[in-house]
Design a protein around this motif. Structure first.
Motif, PDB file in Angstrom:
ATOM      1  N   SER A 146       0.812  -1.217   0.000  1.00  0.00           N
ATOM      2  CA  SER A 146       0.000   0.000   0.000  1.00  0.00           C
ATOM      3  C   SER A 146       0.845   1.267   0.000  1.00  0.00           C
ATOM      4  O   SER A 146       0.302   2.370   0.028  1.00  0.00           O
ATOM      5  CB  SER A 146      -0.930   0.012   1.221  1.00  0.00           C
ATOM      6  N   PHE A 147       2.172   1.131  -0.007  1.00  0.00           N
ATOM      7  CA  PHE A 147       3.035   2.308  -0.034  1.00  0.00           C
ATOM      8  C   PHE A 147       3.062   2.896  -1.440  1.00  0.00           C
ATOM      9  O   PHE A 147       3.159   2.172  -2.445  1.00  0.00           O
ATOM     10  CB  PHE A 147       4.462   1.931   0.375  1.00  0.00           C
ATOM     11  N   SER A 148       2.998   4.224  -1.500  1.00  0.00           N
ATOM     12  CA  SER A 148       3.138   4.869  -2.799  1.00  0.00           C
ATOM     13  C   SER A 148       4.530   4.648  -3.362  1.00  0.00           C
ATOM     14  O   SER A 148       4.720   4.546  -4.571  1.00  0.00           O
ATOM     15  CB  SER A 148       2.843   6.367  -2.678  1.00  0.00           C
ATOM     16  N   ASN A 149       5.498   4.566  -2.475  1.00  0.00           N
ATOM     17  CA  ASN A 149       6.862   4.235  -2.870  1.00  0.00           C
ATOM     18  C   ASN A 149       7.224   2.924  -2.189  1.00  0.00           C
ATOM     19  O   ASN A 149       7.397   2.877  -0.966  1.00  0.00           O
ATOM     20  CB  ASN A 149       7.834   5.331  -2.435  1.00  0.00           C
ATOM     21  N   PRO A 150       7.322   1.836  -2.902  1.00  0.00           N
ATOM     22  CA  PRO A 150       7.581   0.524  -2.294  1.00  0.00           C
ATOM     23  C   PRO A 150       8.827   0.504  -1.419  1.00  0.00           C
ATOM     24  O   PRO A 150       8.917  -0.295  -0.484  1.00  0.00           O
ATOM     25  CB  PRO A 150       7.721  -0.406  -3.492  1.00  0.00           C
ATOM     26  N   GLU A 151       9.786   1.391  -1.682  1.00  0.00           N
ATOM     27  CA  GLU A 151      11.008   1.390  -0.882  1.00  0.00           C
ATOM     28  C   GLU A 151      10.773   1.863   0.545  1.00  0.00           C
ATOM     29  O   GLU A 151      11.622   1.671   1.421  1.00  0.00           O
ATOM     30  CB  GLU A 151      12.066   2.288  -1.541  1.00  0.00           C
ATOM     31  N   ASP A 152       9.603   2.480   0.811  1.00  0.00           N
ATOM     32  CA  ASP A 152       9.303   2.940   2.167  1.00  0.00           C
ATOM     33  C   ASP A 152       8.878   1.806   3.083  1.00  0.00           C
ATOM     34  O   ASP A 152       8.826   1.975   4.312  1.00  0.00           O
ATOM     35  CB  ASP A 152       8.189   3.991   2.130  1.00  0.00           C
ATOM     36  N   ALA A 153       8.539   0.659   2.533  1.00  0.00           N
ATOM     37  CA  ALA A 153       8.104  -0.470   3.356  1.00  0.00           C
ATOM     38  C   ALA A 153       9.276  -1.007   4.175  1.00  0.00           C
ATOM     39  O   ALA A 153      10.413  -1.097   3.696  1.00  0.00           O
ATOM     40  CB  ALA A 153       7.530  -1.578   2.475  1.00  0.00           C
ATOM     41  N   VAL A 154       8.988  -1.343   5.442  1.00  0.00           N
ATOM     42  CA  VAL A 154      10.003  -1.953   6.289  1.00  0.00           C
ATOM     43  C   VAL A 154      10.080  -3.438   5.948  1.00  0.00           C
ATOM     44  O   VAL A 154       9.066  -4.139   6.008  1.00  0.00           O
ATOM     45  CB  VAL A 154       9.659  -1.769   7.777  1.00  0.00           C
ATOM     46  N   PRO A 155      11.255  -3.929   5.618  1.00  0.00           N
ATOM     47  CA  PRO A 155      11.374  -5.338   5.223  1.00  0.00           C
ATOM     48  C   PRO A 155      11.155  -6.260   6.419  1.00  0.00           C
ATOM     49  O   PRO A 155      11.360  -5.860   7.567  1.00  0.00           O
ATOM     50  CB  PRO A 155      12.807  -5.443   4.702  1.00  0.00           C
ATOM     51  N   PRO A 156      10.746  -7.500   6.183  1.00  0.00           N
ATOM     52  CA  PRO A 156      10.552  -8.444   7.292  1.00  0.00           C
ATOM     53  C   PRO A 156      11.863  -8.911   7.911  1.00  0.00           C
ATOM     54  O   PRO A 156      11.857  -9.455   9.023  1.00  0.00           O
ATOM     55  CB  PRO A 156       9.802  -9.608   6.645  1.00  0.00           C
ATOM     56  N   ALA A 157      12.969  -8.674   7.207  1.00  0.00           N
ATOM     57  CA  ALA A 157      14.265  -9.099   7.727  1.00  0.00           C
ATOM     58  C   ALA A 157      15.353  -8.374   6.953  1.00  0.00           C
ATOM     59  O   ALA A 157      15.116  -7.791   5.890  1.00  0.00           O
ATOM     60  CB  ALA A 157      14.437 -10.615   7.600  1.00  0.00           C
ATOM     61  N   VAL A 158      16.545  -8.394   7.498  1.00  0.00           N
ATOM     62  CA  VAL A 158      17.731  -7.889   6.799  1.00  0.00           C
ATOM     63  C   VAL A 158      18.762  -9.012   6.780  1.00  0.00           C
ATOM     64  O   VAL A 158      18.745  -9.909   7.648  1.00  0.00           O
ATOM     65  CB  VAL A 158      18.315  -6.631   7.479  1.00  0.00           C
ATOM     66  N   TYR A 159      19.652  -8.947   5.804  1.00  0.00           N
ATOM     67  CA  TYR A 159      20.668  -9.979   5.650  1.00  0.00           C
ATOM     68  C   TYR A 159      22.045  -9.370   5.874  1.00  0.00           C
ATOM     69  O   TYR A 159      22.398  -8.351   5.276  1.00  0.00           O
ATOM     70  CB  TYR A 159      20.584 -10.609   4.256  1.00  0.00           C
ATOM     71  N   MET A 160      22.813 -10.032   6.741  1.00  0.00           N
ATOM     72  CA  MET A 160      24.156  -9.591   7.054  1.00  0.00           C
ATOM     73  C   MET A 160      25.138 -10.102   5.992  1.00  0.00           C
ATOM     74  O   MET A 160      24.841 -11.063   5.261  1.00  0.00           O
ATOM     75  CB  MET A 160      24.546 -10.103   8.439  1.00  0.00           C
ATOM     76  N   PRO A 161      26.311  -9.461   5.919  1.00  0.00           N
ATOM     77  CA  PRO A 161      27.301  -9.908   4.916  1.00  0.00           C
ATOM     78  C   PRO A 161      27.673 -11.373   5.050  1.00  0.00           C
ATOM     79  O   PRO A 161      28.053 -12.013   4.062  1.00  0.00           O
ATOM     80  CB  PRO A 161      28.498  -9.000   5.204  1.00  0.00           C
ATOM     81  N   ASN A 162      27.583 -11.934   6.272  1.00  0.00           N
ATOM     82  CA  ASN A 162      27.928 -13.349   6.449  1.00  0.00           C
ATOM     83  C   ASN A 162      26.770 -14.273   6.127  1.00  0.00           C
ATOM     84  O   ASN A 162      26.846 -15.485   6.365  1.00  0.00           O
ATOM     85  CB  ASN A 162      28.418 -13.597   7.870  1.00  0.00           C
ATOM     86  N   GLY A 163      25.658 -13.726   5.621  1.00  0.00           N
ATOM     87  CA  GLY A 163      24.523 -14.535   5.235  1.00  0.00           C
ATOM     88  C   GLY A 163      23.471 -14.692   6.307  1.00  0.00           C
ATOM     89  O   GLY A 163      22.406 -15.268   6.045  1.00  0.00           O
ATOM     90  N   GLN A 164      23.739 -14.193   7.518  1.00  0.00           N
ATOM     91  CA  GLN A 164      22.734 -14.299   8.577  1.00  0.00           C
ATOM     92  C   GLN A 164      21.488 -13.499   8.230  1.00  0.00           C
ATOM     93  O   GLN A 164      21.580 -12.376   7.747  1.00  0.00           O
ATOM     94  CB  GLN A 164      23.300 -13.792   9.898  1.00  0.00           C
ATOM     95  N   LYS A 165      20.359 -14.099   8.505  1.00  0.00           N
ATOM     96  CA  LYS A 165      19.082 -13.421   8.330  1.00  0.00           C
ATOM     97  C   LYS A 165      18.596 -12.945   9.701  1.00  0.00           C
ATOM     98  O   LYS A 165      18.489 -13.734  10.635  1.00  0.00           O
ATOM     99  CB  LYS A 165      18.064 -14.371   7.710  1.00  0.00           C
ATOM    100  N   VAL A 166      18.331 -11.646   9.814  1.00  0.00           N
ATOM    101  CA  VAL A 166      17.912 -11.070  11.092  1.00  0.00           C
ATOM    102  C   VAL A 166      16.506 -10.520  10.933  1.00  0.00           C
ATOM    103  O   VAL A 166      16.288  -9.588  10.135  1.00  0.00           O
ATOM    104  CB  VAL A 166      18.871  -9.951  11.538  1.00  0.00           C
ATOM    105  N   PRO A 167      15.510 -11.080  11.653  1.00  0.00           N
ATOM    106  CA  PRO A 167      14.117 -10.657  11.470  1.00  0.00           C
ATOM    107  C   PRO A 167      13.855  -9.270  12.060  1.00  0.00           C
ATOM    108  O   PRO A 167      14.560  -8.799  12.954  1.00  0.00           O
ATOM    109  CB  PRO A 167      13.323 -11.725  12.220  1.00  0.00           C
ATOM    110  N   ILE A 168      12.819  -8.636  11.546  1.00  0.00           N
ATOM    111  CA  ILE A 168      12.389  -7.315  12.015  1.00  0.00           C
ATOM    112  C   ILE A 168      10.945  -7.415  12.479  1.00  0.00           C
ATOM    113  O   ILE A 168      10.092  -7.980  11.793  1.00  0.00           O
ATOM    114  CB  ILE A 168      12.519  -6.261  10.895  1.00  0.00           C
ATOM    115  N   CYS A 169      10.691  -6.864  13.641  1.00  0.00           N
ATOM    116  CA  CYS A 169       9.336  -6.802  14.194  1.00  0.00           C
ATOM    117  C   CYS A 169       8.888  -5.352  14.154  1.00  0.00           C
ATOM    118  O   CYS A 169       9.485  -4.492  14.814  1.00  0.00           O
ATOM    119  CB  CYS A 169       9.323  -7.338  15.630  1.00  0.00           C
TER     120      CYS A 169
END
Length: 787
Positions: free
Chosen positions: A101-124
């Motif tokens: 629903s964002f006018s600019n999709p980049e404004d959405a907060v992602p469900p997780a971020v990925y670290m350089p070592n490949g770790q997936k870190v969730p976002i609440c």
């Protein structure tokens, strides 16, 4: 129950450490904070909506509650940390927008971020609506009668305004002992810090040079990621004057356990959801839980600011913190912990969010106490003056008010007073530690303590912190004049057997002569019996008019002043030591600096006798006063306010003869250096029996005045109702400044009829008034305590 292997994804997340979360947030913080609606971040555990289903065999991962096919907002109020909640970055947003629903999709907060070592870190993602207005409605400041400790208030005068905050606990650097609070409370080094100790505003110390404002995150937590981040610490110390006035107990909590030593080796996500408790000066008891760690709440000049922890409501109960709780000590609240409540954090601020119903819900921002101790090289004290009763020192006033009801003669009046006992005082069986705990935090103050706890402090205080209310509580009668007045050398002599000398003008002449002969000492210009006269006349007028509410309110309040009349240190110039015998001590000069000087011999005796001794011997006092009142002879009733004042003066004379103030000072000096508890016990051995006798005399005198006012006003005819008065009605009366207005000896005469002729005066002649400014500057080394 679902077996762990069904939670492979969550188990992978559970391998994430606190360090991993901090590193992920640090790497992606600018990316996250620049998203639309993002206002803050923290680290913790993923919060599950309370309405979301728990994992089951059919739905091993649990699931989201959907409303019309969409996920509803997740808020702090409608979500919780569950046993299976996994590590996550918490992102706080000001508006909840559905994915896509964002006018600019980049404004959405992602469900997780990925670290350089490949770790997936969730976002609440959590929706919060900030509210800059902190709740004020329930704040109810109260002050200690004797010993000070954690949870008690301190008063700081800043730019002509009084600021009230909390004391955390006592700490030491190995040489000196300090009281811990916030830097923004303590102010600049050398600033005078006060409290309403012994129910009067007195300096308790000065702001110490040891302070903390902010520190770089990487300095406080070396090895943890946190670039361009400050930890907001806000720590100040009070260099206290008299350690004997203090205890390491925390009000409402009692003795505390060992420090919870939190550092980079043991701070972990296990802290999330931990139950904690505190006692704030403004809010009283508070219970909550740790919601998040390293709450990133502000960005200034390219730097971010974090609080070590965010504490919020627990078990769906509001946290209820208010302005004035700054400096409060937070402790663990784990049932069954053999170490007891362990101090772990110092509150320095708050964050107010709106809950799902639009109500303001405050959260506390805190600094870990172990960080404070490490940065300032301090140790938390736990064993100074412990074992003290955890309630306010109002036992004397409440005992007298309660037992006076037993001595009332008129049956209708007694019925009225019994029905209003819990408005005036307490049932005699409730004058104990359990009933008194948190006494002055309650919304309604029993009438027997209104002159101290309402009219001397808080929003309804009268005449400022120095006068006029204070002078109503005493009248020193024993200073010898040389040359003496034609009537006599002391008020004791002047008024003995001479009721005509219970006269405003006679007393004014006496106090004027005292001031002339002792210009370098604080004067003792009290008006206690004339205050009783004023209230007696008011009671008679209320009875005649059938105003039962006003009568009960005035009668209950009168009990306080009669209680003061049978305290020997309220009727003597020796009230806090002997000003004619000065000894070495530490005092403050006009700049607030502590210097070596001279203090009266026995300084501190007032609180040692009236608070410490009385509070430690409640059972003996209660039983002794009951027996003495039941066997006492009943004096004749009086007619008129003047005769009421004469009765009070007679009570004062009798009290002085029973317990000589000089004897109390001598006994106190013998125990010099002792802790308050054993010192109070020694005073009790010498003066306990006589104290019971004079308190019983006070009960009989108070009942005499109640009965007399009732009869003089023809109460049996004018007042038929003997039911309890609503507390709200009594509270409205005593909060009205026009109800029994406070006066000084120089202004009360106009109220008292023929014997109340006022003589004009251009001097400020109230106790502690500006007329002594020059003499105090000359003798800055002499320090006294007012009553």
């Amino acid at each position: 129950m679902v077996t762990p292997d069904l939670f492979a994804t969550q188990t992978d997340f559970n391998l994430l450490s606190l360090h991993d979360l901090l590193a992920a947030r640090d790497n992606f913080h600018l990316h996250l904070i620049n998203k639309a609606n993002v206002i803050a971040t923290a680290v913790g555990r993923y919060r599950i909506r309370s309405s979301d289903p728990w994992p089951s065999q059919e739905h091993p991962a649990g699931g989201d509650t959907l409303v019309h096919g969409q996920r509803p907002p997740r808020t702090l109020a409608n979500s919780e940390v569950r046993s299976y909640s996994w590590p996550a970055i918490l992102v706080f947003v000001s508006e909840w927008v559905q994915p896509g629903s964002f006018s600019n999709p980049e404004d959405a907060v992602p469900p997780a971020v990925y670290m350089p070592n490949g770790q997936k870190v969730p976002i609440c993602v959590i929706l919060v609506e900030k509210n800059d207005v902190r709740p004020q409605d329930e704040a109810n400041y109260s002050f200690p009668a004797g010993t000070i400790g954690g949870g008690y208030p301190v008063v700081c005068d800043v730019q002509g305004q009084e600021h009230i905050a909390s004391i955390g606990c006592l700490v030491t650097d190995g040489h000196k002992t300090y009281a811990l609070t916030n830097r923004h409370v303590a102010g600049a080094p050398g600033s005078i810090i006060s409290s309403l100790l012994r129910r009067n505003k007195v300096a308790i110390g000065t702001s110490a040079s040891l302070q903390l404002s902010r520190k770089l995150f990487e300095e406080v937590y070396p090895g943890w990621p946190g670039r361009n981040i400050y930890v907001d610490l806000d720590v100040g110390l009070i260099d206290i004057d008299n350690l004997n006035d203090w205890t390491t107990q925390v009000y409402g909590v009692g003795e505390i356990g060992p420090l919870a030593d939190l550092n980079i080796t043991n701070i972990s996500l296990r802290l999330i959801g931990v139950k904690v408790r505190a006692h704030g000066a403004a809010s009283g008891e508070m219970r909550g839980e740790i919601c998040a760690l390293f709450y990133r709440f502000q960005s200034v000049g390219g730097f971010e600011y974090v609080a070590d922890a965010l504490i919020g409501p627990a078990d769906k109960q509001p946290l209820g913190t208010h302005p004035g709780d700054s400096g409060t000590l937070w402790l663990t609240d784990q049932s069954g912990d053999p170490l007891g409540p362990r101090p772990f954090a110092l509150q320095w601020g708050g964050q107010v969010f709106l809950d799902d119903d639009g109500k303001a819900s405050p959260y506390a921002l805190v600094t870990f106490l172990s960080t404070v101790c490490d940065q300032l090289d301090l140790t938390v004290l736990r064993d100074w003056n412990t074992g003290l009763p955890d309630y306010w020192g109002a036992v004397g006033h409440y005992s007298i008010a309660t037992r006076a009801i037993d001595a009332v003669r008129n049956r209708q009046l007694k019925a009225l007073m019994i029905e209003n006992l819990d408005r005036i005082s307490f049932d005699i069986d409730d004058i104990n530690k359990k009933a008194m705990q948190g006494l002055s935090k309650r919304d309604f103050v029993p009438l027997a303590d209104v002159p101290d706890m309402v009219w001397k402090v808080g929003p309804h205080k009268r005449g400022g912190m120095k006068a006029p209310e204070h002078a109503n509580h005493f009248a020193d009668m024993d200073r010898v004049l040389n040359p003496k007045l034609p009537e006599g050398a002391t008020l004791l002599e002047i008024c003995k057997g001479k009721p005509e000398n219970v006269d405003v003008n006679v007393w004014r002449r006496y106090y004027d002569a005292v001031k002339e002969q002792h210009p370098d000492q604080e004067e003792s210009r009290g008006l206690l019996p004339f205050r009783a006269w004023q209230i007696y006349d008011a009671m008679v007028s209320f009875v005649r008019a059938g105003q039962v509410d006003q009568f009960v309110c005035a009668a209950g309040i009168l009990s306080h002043y009669v209680g003061d009349s049978c305290q020997p240190l309220h009727i003597s110039y020796l009230f806090n030591g002997n000003p004619d015998h000065l000894v070495s001590g530490m005092v403050r000069n006009s700049d607030g600096q502590k210097i070596k000087g001279k203090v009266p011999l026995g300084t501190g005796v007032h609180s040692a006798y009236e608070d410490d001794m009385v509070d430690r011997h409640v059972p003996e006092i209660v039983q002794g006063v009951e027996a003495a009142v039941s066997s006492a002879s009943q004096p004749s009733l009086v007619v008129g306010g003047h005769r009421a004042a004469v009765a009070v003066v007679s009570l004062m004379q009798k009290t002085f003869a029973a317990i000589a103030p000089a004897d109390i000072i001598n006994e106190y000096v013998k125990s010099d250096g002792s802790k308050p508890a054993p010192r109070a016990d020694e005073l009790w051995k010498r003066f306990g029996a006589a104290t019971i006798d004079v308190m019983a005399d006070g009960c009989v005198c108070l009942a005499q005045l109640w009965d007399s006012a009732w009869q003089e006003g023809n109460g049996d005819t004018t007042i038929r109702s003997t039911t309890a008065i609503p507390q709200e009605r009594l509270e409205a009366l005593y909060q009205d400044p026009n109800f029994l207005p406070s006066h000084t000896l120089d202004t009360i005469g106009a109220l008292l009829g023929a014997k109340g002729v006022v003589i004009s005066s251009t001097r400020n002649q109230t106790k502690g008034g500006s007329s002594h400014l020059s003499s105090r500057k000359k003798r800055a080394e002499v320090q006294r305590v007012s009553r």
